[in-house]
Design a protein around this motif. Structure first.
Motif, PDB file in Angstrom:
ATOM      1  N   PHE A  76       0.737  -1.036  -0.031  1.00 56.64           N
ATOM      2  CA  PHE A  76       0.035   0.020  -0.170  1.00 56.64           C
ATOM      3  C   PHE A  76       0.915   1.352   0.142  1.00 56.64           C
ATOM      4  CE2 PHE A  76      -2.648   3.471   1.814  1.00 56.64           C
ATOM      5  CZ  PHE A  76      -3.669   3.290   1.052  1.00 56.64           C
ATOM      6  N   SER A  77       2.041   1.151   0.708  1.00 54.40           N
ATOM      7  CA  SER A  77       2.730   2.412   0.759  1.00 54.40           C
ATOM      8  C   SER A  77       3.458   2.700  -0.491  1.00 54.40           C
ATOM      9  CB  SER A  77       3.926   2.076   1.619  1.00 54.40           C
ATOM     10  OG  SER A  77       4.912   0.865   1.255  1.00 54.40           O
ATOM     11  N   ALA A  78       3.701   1.566  -1.564  1.00 58.15           N
ATOM     12  CA  ALA A  78       4.219   1.774  -2.870  1.00 58.15           C
ATOM     13  C   ALA A  78       3.032   2.725  -3.528  1.00 58.15           C
ATOM     14  CB  ALA A  78       4.885   0.613  -3.390  1.00 58.15           C
ATOM     15  N   LEU A  79       1.944   2.051  -3.332  1.00 59.92           N
ATOM     16  CA  LEU A  79       0.753   2.392  -4.230  1.00 59.92           C
ATOM     17  C   LEU A  79       0.497   3.768  -3.772  1.00 59.92           C
ATOM     18  CD1 LEU A  79      -1.847   2.005  -5.794  1.00 59.92           C
ATOM     19  CD2 LEU A  79      -2.897   1.342  -3.763  1.00 59.92           C
ATOM     20  N   LEU A  80       0.502   4.267  -2.705  1.00 62.54           N
ATOM     21  CA  LEU A  80       0.104   5.643  -2.340  1.00 62.54           C
ATOM     22  C   LEU A  80       1.444   6.412  -2.914  1.00 62.54           C
ATOM     23  CD1 LEU A  80      -1.299   7.712  -0.538  1.00 62.54           C
ATOM     24  CD2 LEU A  80       0.092   7.301   1.323  1.00 62.54           C
ATOM     25  N   ALA A  81       2.708   6.180  -2.924  1.00 68.59           N
ATOM     26  CA  ALA A  81       3.733   6.676  -3.424  1.00 68.59           C
ATOM     27  C   ALA A  81       3.729   7.223  -4.741  1.00 68.59           C
ATOM     28  CB  ALA A  81       5.134   6.238  -3.016  1.00 68.59           C
ATOM     29  N   SER A  82       3.027   6.140  -5.420  1.00 68.02           N
ATOM     30  CA  SER A  82       2.822   6.401  -7.047  1.00 68.02           C
ATOM     31  C   SER A  82       1.877   7.378  -7.733  1.00 68.02           C
ATOM     32  CB  SER A  82       2.373   4.968  -7.580  1.00 68.02           C
ATOM     33  OG  SER A  82       0.982   4.791  -7.344  1.00 68.02           O
ATOM     34  N   GLY A  83       1.071   7.820  -6.396  1.00 63.46           N
ATOM     35  CA  GLY A  83       0.159   9.034  -7.008  1.00 63.46           C
ATOM     36  C   GLY A  83       0.834  10.253  -6.994  1.00 63.46           C
ATOM     37  N   GLN A  84       0.332  11.383  -7.441  1.00 66.55           N
ATOM     38  CA  GLN A  84       0.583  12.555  -7.438  1.00 66.55           C
ATOM     39  C   GLN A  84      -0.372  13.636  -7.018  1.00 66.55           C
ATOM     40  OE1 GLN A  84       3.745  13.544  -8.388  1.00 66.55           O
ATOM     41  NE2 GLN A  84       4.153  11.299  -8.570  1.00 66.55           N
ATOM     42  N   VAL A  85      -0.104  14.564  -5.853  1.00 69.07           N
ATOM     43  CA  VAL A  85      -0.931  15.748  -5.321  1.00 69.07           C
ATOM     44  C   VAL A  85      -0.956  16.756  -6.618  1.00 69.07           C
ATOM     45  CG1 VAL A  85      -1.288  17.330  -3.838  1.00 69.07           C
ATOM     46  CG2 VAL A  85      -0.280  15.413  -3.146  1.00 69.07           C
ATOM     47  N   GLY A  86      -2.177  16.983  -6.812  1.00 69.62           N
ATOM     48  CA  GLY A  86      -2.289  17.775  -7.946  1.00 69.62           C
ATOM     49  C   GLY A  86      -2.772  17.415  -9.158  1.00 69.62           C
ATOM     50  N   ASP A  87      -3.009  15.923  -9.528  1.00 67.59           N
ATOM     51  CA  ASP A  87      -2.712  15.363 -10.693  1.00 67.59           C
ATOM     52  C   ASP A  87      -4.383  15.626 -11.144  1.00 67.59           C
ATOM     53  OD1 ASP A  87      -3.504  13.328 -12.759  1.00 67.59           O
ATOM     54  OD2 ASP A  87      -2.964  11.488 -11.483  1.00 67.59           O
TER      55      ASP A  87
END
Length: 567
Positions: free
Chosen positions: A181-192
């Motif tokens: 889950f930590s890797a999944l979360l890290a793959s996202g971008q704030v402001g996407d």
């Protein structure tokens, strides 16, 4: 409205919220950016509203990055934690439908739930105590061990493509075919920009959540709820508690129930209050420690939780004077327990709420200023923007006040429907929009409602709603079982316990240990009958209808509960 009849309508002076959950939460975060939004004590993590909003955006981006589209279903199989609330908000923000899966579910129930609604993705705990969640997933989908993450092709779980497991970042061994889950979360971008684009296409009436409720036949039904359903219910629940941004609500009740995610999370988020999770699963000592350390002003629980806290041997060590309010719900609330909560836990403004998952869930609630006698003996008044009535189950006519009948409710809170079951939806919600609850109730001259029983045979064990037919259907799978009937019998600790009467096939043999062994790992622990009796026949009417009340009465005699016999 004829005030001599059991029919009441809630006030409408405060308008309904017509925003989506994501839009409403973003606005709240903008108003209170530096206020604490979430504290997960057992994880040692804290978030301001601004920080939580950023993580929600990041996860929403990551979920879209998996190829999920608005309307797709994604399951969450976990106890209470930060990841759960991130999933609740991120899925709502981009129009994914969050599917709540009870951590007590085992393989048969998990398989049913995932396939019933076609979950494309699942976020799961790895383990908890003796439960190996990823092991159960591998049992259902052994193909996961050899697939690339996000590319699962399973014969038994045909819709499922992605499994993410909730990890402590950087710790634990890798799980083949599954993503951290930590890797999944890290793959996202704030402001996407994809997040804003998805959010712009949503409406408040879009389905956003599926919660499984035990059905009267077969496996559970998926009650489908919208933004409008649960956001408004959370808001008006918080209004009854008089929540403000200064309140800190301790939530030991599970998030997979409406109690945790609506009466807890959404009641807080709609008032700028702080959510505090004391532990992943209920622990009375953790609750007491957390209330004191975090200076909580509110506390939720089912009656058995409050009893466990009050009766804990270290109870008197803790300073609970910061407590003011909270909700006791989930099963009938004993008057004496309510009095002890008010006096010994300093919760002078504790309220009682009543409802069902299909109504988002609360239809009636007492408020902080409800007279004490009404607060301990009723479930309060109808909530705003809702109607309730009590009808004769046979004729459908509204009964006079004071008479017993079936409780029905109507308004914004009534579910979108049972997922994939239009016929069952029509059985539950009539042509005029009334949800028929199956609960027996009375309404007094002031409109206060009292729940007095159940029309059907639903058993409430420690706050868990259990329909005997589901257990019967499962036990019928045993090759030695000819027939089986399951009922609830009174129990001091849990309110009710399950009892199974079993007729064994001729020439076969069976004992209690074998029945329990058959259940273990296949159905939730609270659905395994505590009492198992082997009989030659069931009590029946002359027309062949089984008389369950006689089974209950016989068990009460056996257990020394004869004084509590069914009238």
């Amino acid at each position: 409205m004829d005030l001599t009849l059991s029919h009441a309508a809630g006030r409408t002076d405060v308008p309904l919220i017509e925003q989506t959950i994501g839009a409403f939460f973003d606005a709240m975060a903008a108003r209170h950016p530096q206020r604490e939004a979430l504290v997960s004590v057992h994880q040692g993590r804290r978030y301001t509203y601004a920080a939580l909003a950023a993580e929600v955006d990041r996860l929403a981006s990551a979920l879209l990055g998996l190829g999920l589209q608005p309307g797709d279903r994604i399951g969450i199989w976990s106890h209470n934690n930060v990841e759960w609330v991130l999933m609740q908000l991120a899925t709502a923000k981009v129009g994914l439908v969050l599917v709540n899966i009870n951590p007590a579910y085992r393989t048969a129930e998990l398989e049913y739930a995932l396939n019933k609604v076609g979950c494309k993705a699942l976020v799961s705990m790895a383990t908890f105590k003796t439960s190996d969640y990823l092991g159960m997933l591998r049992e259902l989908a052994p193909e996961v061990a050899t697939c690339a993450p996000g590319a699962l092709q399973s014969a038994r779980l045909p819709a499922l493509r992605t499994v993410a497991w909730i990890d402590v970042a950087g710790e634990g061994t890798e799980q083949p075919g599954m993503q951290r889950f930590s890797a999944l979360l890290a793959s996202g971008q704030v402001g996407d920009p994809r997040v804003a684009q998805a959010a712009a296409g949503l409406t408040a009436n879009d389905p956003i959540n599926i919660q499984f409720t035990s059905g009267t036949t077969g496996f559970p039904k998926g009650a489908t709820l919208t933004h409008r359903n649960i956001l408004n219910n959370g808001f008006f629940i918080g209004e009854c508690m008089k929540l403000t941004p200064d309140d800190r609500l301790c939530i030991p009740v599970p998030l997979y129930h409406c109690f945790g995610m609506v009466l807890g999370n959404l009641a807080c988020f709609t008032h700028g209050s702080t959510i505090v999770y004391p532990s992943d699963a209920f622990d009375p000592l953790a609750v007491l420690q957390t209330v004191q350390a975090e200076k909580c002003t509110g506390l939720h629980g089912v009656p058995t939780m409050f009893i466990a806290e009050l009766d804990h041997p270290r109870f008197k060590e803790f300073d609970l004077h910061t407590l003011r309010t909270g909700i006791m719900a989930g099963s009938p609330c004993p008057v004496e327990v309510m009095k002890r909560v008010q006096a010994d836990m300093h919760m002078g403004e504790v309220t009682i709420a009543y409802g069902m998952t299909e109504t988002s869930p609360v239809s009636c609630q007492s408020s902080t200023d409800t007279p004490l006698d009404k607060r301990v003996s009723t479930v309060g008044l109808v909530q705003p923007h809702l109607e309730v009535k009590i009808v004769n189950p046979e004729t459908g006519a509204t009964v006079p006040r004071g008479e017993r009948g079936e409780f029905c409710t109507k308004g914004y809170s009534v579910m979108h429907g049972y997922w994939g079951d239009p016929a069952k939806t029509q059985e539950a919600i009539d042509a005029d929009g009334w949800m028929h609850t199956g609960d027996l109730a009375t309404m007094d001259d002031e409109g206060y409602v009292n729940i007095v029983g159940r029309i059907k045979d639903m058993v409430i064990r420690g706050g868990e709603n259990i329909y005997p037919r589901e257990i019967e259907e499962f036990l019928y799978r045993m090759p030695q079982v000819q027939d089986v009937q399951v009922v609830g019998v009174p129990d001091q600790k849990y309110g009710e316990e399950l009892c199974a009467w079993v007729i064994v096939k001729p020439g076969q043999s069976l004992d209690e240990d074998a029945v329990r062994a058959f259940c273990k790992g296949q159905i939730a622990h609270y659905k395994v009958p505590r009492y198992i009796r082997f009989v030659d026949a069931f009590p029946m009417t002359v027309t062949g209808k089984i008389q369950k009340f006689k089974i209950r009465d016989a068990m009460k005699d056996q257990l020394g509960l004869a004084e509590a016999k069914t009238a």
